[in-house]
Design an enzyme around this catalytic site. Sequence first.
Site, PDB file in Angstrom:
ATOM      1  N   ASN A 169       0.846  -1.191   0.000  1.00  0.00           N
ATOM      2  CA  ASN A 169       0.000   0.000   0.000  1.00  0.00           C
ATOM      3  C   ASN A 169       0.887   1.249   0.000  1.00  0.00           C
ATOM      4  OD1 ASN A 169       0.624  -0.739   2.783  1.00  0.00           O
ATOM      5  ND2 ASN A 169      -0.917   0.717   3.472  1.00  0.00           N
ATOM      6  N   GLU A 191       0.384   5.242   0.521  1.00  0.00           N
ATOM      7  CA  GLU A 191      -0.549   6.285   0.947  1.00  0.00           C
ATOM      8  C   GLU A 191      -0.152   7.646   0.392  1.00  0.00           C
ATOM      9  OE1 GLU A 191      -1.902   4.253   5.166  1.00  0.00           O
ATOM     10  OE2 GLU A 191      -0.669   6.051   5.224  1.00  0.00           O
ATOM     11  N   GLU A 246      -3.139  -4.770  -2.867  1.00  0.00           N
ATOM     12  CA  GLU A 246      -3.603  -5.749  -3.849  1.00  0.00           C
ATOM     13  C   GLU A 246      -3.711  -5.148  -5.247  1.00  0.00           C
ATOM     14  OE1 GLU A 246      -4.960  -4.618  -1.012  1.00  0.00           O
ATOM     15  OE2 GLU A 246      -7.011  -5.374  -0.837  1.00  0.00           O
ATOM     16  N   CYS A 288     -10.727  -2.376  -4.458  1.00  0.00           N
ATOM     17  CA  CYS A 288      -9.855  -3.515  -4.776  1.00  0.00           C
ATOM     18  C   CYS A 288     -10.674  -4.726  -5.218  1.00  0.00           C
ATOM     19  CB  CYS A 288      -8.979  -3.864  -3.581  1.00  0.00           C
ATOM     20  SG  CYS A 288      -7.669  -2.652  -3.319  1.00  0.00           S
TER      21      CYS A 288
END
Length: 133
Positions: A46, A48, A59, A92
């Site tokens: 991830n 941010e 993902e 996702c």
Amino acid sequence: MNMNLDYKELMEAAKKASYNSYSPYSGYAVGSAVLAEDNKIYLGANIENASYGLTNCAERSALFNAVSNGDKKIKALALWTPKSDVFPCGACCQVILELALNADIIINSQNSVLKIFKIQDLLPHFFTKDSLK
């Protein structure tokens, strides 16, 4: 080939991917590993952003990595975080539905038992290209 062993290895790859997370706002590092049909593994973490809407989940990062490298047949996607039972968000799920319709979605849990789902389990009322017809 022992799928359970392979999925544990895939989860370990997802765990390693989480070390590359850029999550200064949430402190919630997530890693993902995608297993392509040719048995290549693609990683994602991830990433941010101060403008939260521009954040990219692990993902999606892993799936985009696989597709960007020419692998469009996905067998499995593992999702890992130090917190237990992390599930894909709605965005996702929609991307998984588009790019990895038949893939197994492997989720970690606190007691190290892998939980395996299909995207249809996580997003039962889905929107696909067939919906556009």
